[in-house]
Write a protein that holds these residues in place. Sequence first.
Motif, short mmCIF file in Angstrom:
data_model
loop_
_atom_site.label_atom_id
_atom_site.label_comp_id
_atom_site.label_asym_id
_atom_site.label_seq_id
_atom_site.Cartn_x
_atom_site.Cartn_y
_atom_site.Cartn_z
N GLU A 21 -7.07 50.52 -9.62
CA GLU A 21 -7.20 51.87 -10.19
C GLU A 21 -8.58 52.10 -10.79
OE1 GLU A 21 -4.02 52.44 -12.94
OE2 GLU A 21 -2.61 53.04 -11.37
N ALA A 22 -9.11 51.08 -11.47
CA ALA A 22 -10.43 51.21 -12.06
C ALA A 22 -11.47 51.48 -10.97
CB ALA A 22 -10.80 49.96 -12.84
N ALA A 23 -11.34 50.75 -9.86
CA ALA A 23 -12.30 50.92 -8.77
C ALA A 23 -12.17 52.31 -8.14
CB ALA A 23 -12.09 49.84 -7.71
N ARG A 24 -10.93 52.71 -7.87
CA ARG A 24 -10.73 54.03 -7.25
C ARG A 24 -11.18 55.14 -8.17
NH1 ARG A 24 -7.76 54.61 -2.80
NH2 ARG A 24 -9.19 56.37 -2.62
N SER A 25 -10.97 54.97 -9.48
CA SER A 25 -11.30 56.05 -10.41
C SER A 25 -12.80 56.22 -10.56
CB SER A 25 -10.65 55.80 -11.77
OG SER A 25 -11.29 54.73 -12.41
N LEU A 26 -13.58 55.21 -10.12
CA LEU A 26 -15.04 55.36 -10.15
C LEU A 26 -15.57 55.95 -8.84
CD1 LEU A 26 -15.76 52.03 -11.95
CD2 LEU A 26 -16.52 54.24 -12.77
N GLY A 27 -14.65 56.30 -7.97
CA GLY A 27 -15.06 56.96 -6.74
C GLY A 27 -15.17 56.03 -5.54
N MET A 28 -14.80 54.74 -5.72
CA MET A 28 -14.83 53.85 -4.55
C MET A 28 -13.71 54.24 -3.60
SD MET A 28 -15.58 49.98 -5.77
CE MET A 28 -16.71 49.60 -7.10
N SER A 29 -13.98 54.12 -2.29
CA SER A 29 -12.93 54.34 -1.31
C SER A 29 -11.99 53.12 -1.36
CB SER A 29 -13.53 54.47 0.08
OG SER A 29 -14.08 53.22 0.46
N GLN A 38 -13.83 50.15 0.02
CA GLN A 38 -14.84 49.64 -0.92
C GLN A 38 -14.18 48.88 -2.06
OE1 GLN A 38 -16.89 53.34 -1.87
NE2 GLN A 38 -18.78 52.54 -0.96
N TYR A 90 -15.20 45.00 -2.72
CA TYR A 90 -16.01 44.58 -3.86
C TYR A 90 -15.19 44.09 -5.04
CZ TYR A 90 -19.55 46.95 -1.15
OH TYR A 90 -20.38 47.33 -0.13
#
Lengths: 246, 353
Positions: free
Chosen positions: B247-255, B258, B262
């Motif tokens: 969720e943290a990754a997606r909420s920063l705009g990562m697909s 991605q 990462y």
Amino acid sequence: MSGNSSLVRLEGIHKHFGALHVLKGIDLAVEKSGVVVIIGPSGSGKSTLLRTINLLEEPSAGRVFFDGREITDIRTDVNKVRTEIGIVFQQFNLWPHMTALGNIAISLRKVLKLSQEQARDRALEELEHVGLGNKAGAHPGQLSGGQQQRVAIARALAMRPKLMLFDEITSALDPELVKEVLDTMKRLAHEGMTMVVVTHEMGFAREVGTRLIFMDDGTIVEDGLPKEIFSQPGDARTKSFLSHIL
Amino acid sequence: MASRIERLGEWRSELTLFSLGVLVVGAASLIVAVVGSALFFLVQGVTPYAKLVSSATSPFQASILYTALALALVAVIAGFGTYKRMLTKAAREAVISGGALGLQTVLVCVFYLAFREGDKFSIFVRQFFSFDKLGPFMGQFFNAAKNTVILAFSGQLIGMALGLTLALLVLSNRVVVRAPARVYINFMRGVPLLMLLSVGYLGVVTGLGLDVSVYKAGIVILGLNAGAYSAEIFRSGIQSLERGQLEAARSLGMSYLQAMRYVIVPQAVRRVIPPLMNEFVILIKDTSLIAFLGFAFQDRELLAWASDTYGELFNSTAFTASVLGYLVITLPLIRLVTALERRLRSGLVGIGA
């Protein structure tokens, strides 16, 4: 409330988790530079509401507008919208395999496509902004809860968002670490950031909030100025909730 | 009163000394029996096998064993007879350990003494310990050991690449993406590897007249099979991460991809290193299954080498060598897995870069 100056507008939001009806028709507009504080008993749907704003929860019905566009439109590039909405979580959700600097720089590099130097410089700048310039090389496991949460805030701010969402970000902290995180949020509010804050910190709500929303059972029960609601709650449920926690 | 306490102190140190004595005697009995005999055999020479037989049946060997037995009986009686009266936990543990070591010596010696009296003893030694006969085959032995490692390692590489891909597919929210991956995984897990090798090589390669060696076909089939198991390992590794990490990754705009690349996969890979290595150990052993398809001479792995060599010599020492070969490859890996698991449990891997 739904004037042209509103940055976020929710229209008739419903959310079901299976048979559970968590949000029951929420309408809400957040004006630019406003600090909207959402309080309410656990299970009232505050976190779910917050998470529908950046579409971490997809609403079962209703529409979400951000910065003039409907982002619940199927054609919206959600990833792009999310770069403009920062969120900080209760559990920090830092990535343990990266340093504090790496946590911040990776999305600058891979999402905003900044160069390595630009990403590093901006990440360092944000770390210094939250008072952790000397912790750039530390891994999350080597930081205190309060420091981790400030790194998480810096990570979100580094994207230069137009809106920040805070989901009970002091609830998992030891009491002595709460203040450093609240201070960071206060400074952010004074700098004019638009914020939606789910919290149990009533002092923060009263002092920093420009607007207070009380939720219960998936609906907005009360919506007004913090001082007024704290001194004269209009609804019996608000009164009962406040009397329990104050 | 004071003298009583003093006396208690004396008993305490006497008993500590006694318990250490029992431990030493027990350990000594096992060392005399095993290391003593081994040294004796080595000094007398291990080839040809007849030397081993004569050493093993010699009166000197008997005296080694009876010495060990005597020490062992002392340790057993002293250990199990007194452990309840020990005054400290350390002393009690020491006498029990001494007794246990003595008991092991008794078992080893009694079994061995009985065994060497049997009329098949010299035939047994000739069957399994005629090392001199292996001389001309040793070059091929090392080649076979190398092939075993290459087969397993290549299979594992294919398996991990395939497994990670399958794991990502299986974790998809879309049924149409998930289902084919799941069908593949369950098919591979549900069919015997020998069957896959038969179908793959006999059926497909020779059946369709393809120009592919057993060696290459074996690697591919091992890899396709290992992919299914690796997929389950990767899947559990990814699912063991907290939801908030994604969720943290997606909420920063990562697909999604991605975020996987990462944030999720690098963490999951660290967590699944021990089970993946466990699978590698299993794969090393499974390379032996390919042997029944018939390798080209230079392509043979340890089992194929062992059965060919047995076929030429009518002697099982080739199997002894091949078993030792497998152990030399697998035991260090098994130790490494245990060490890594301990490190993971103590949380060190989660933090380290």
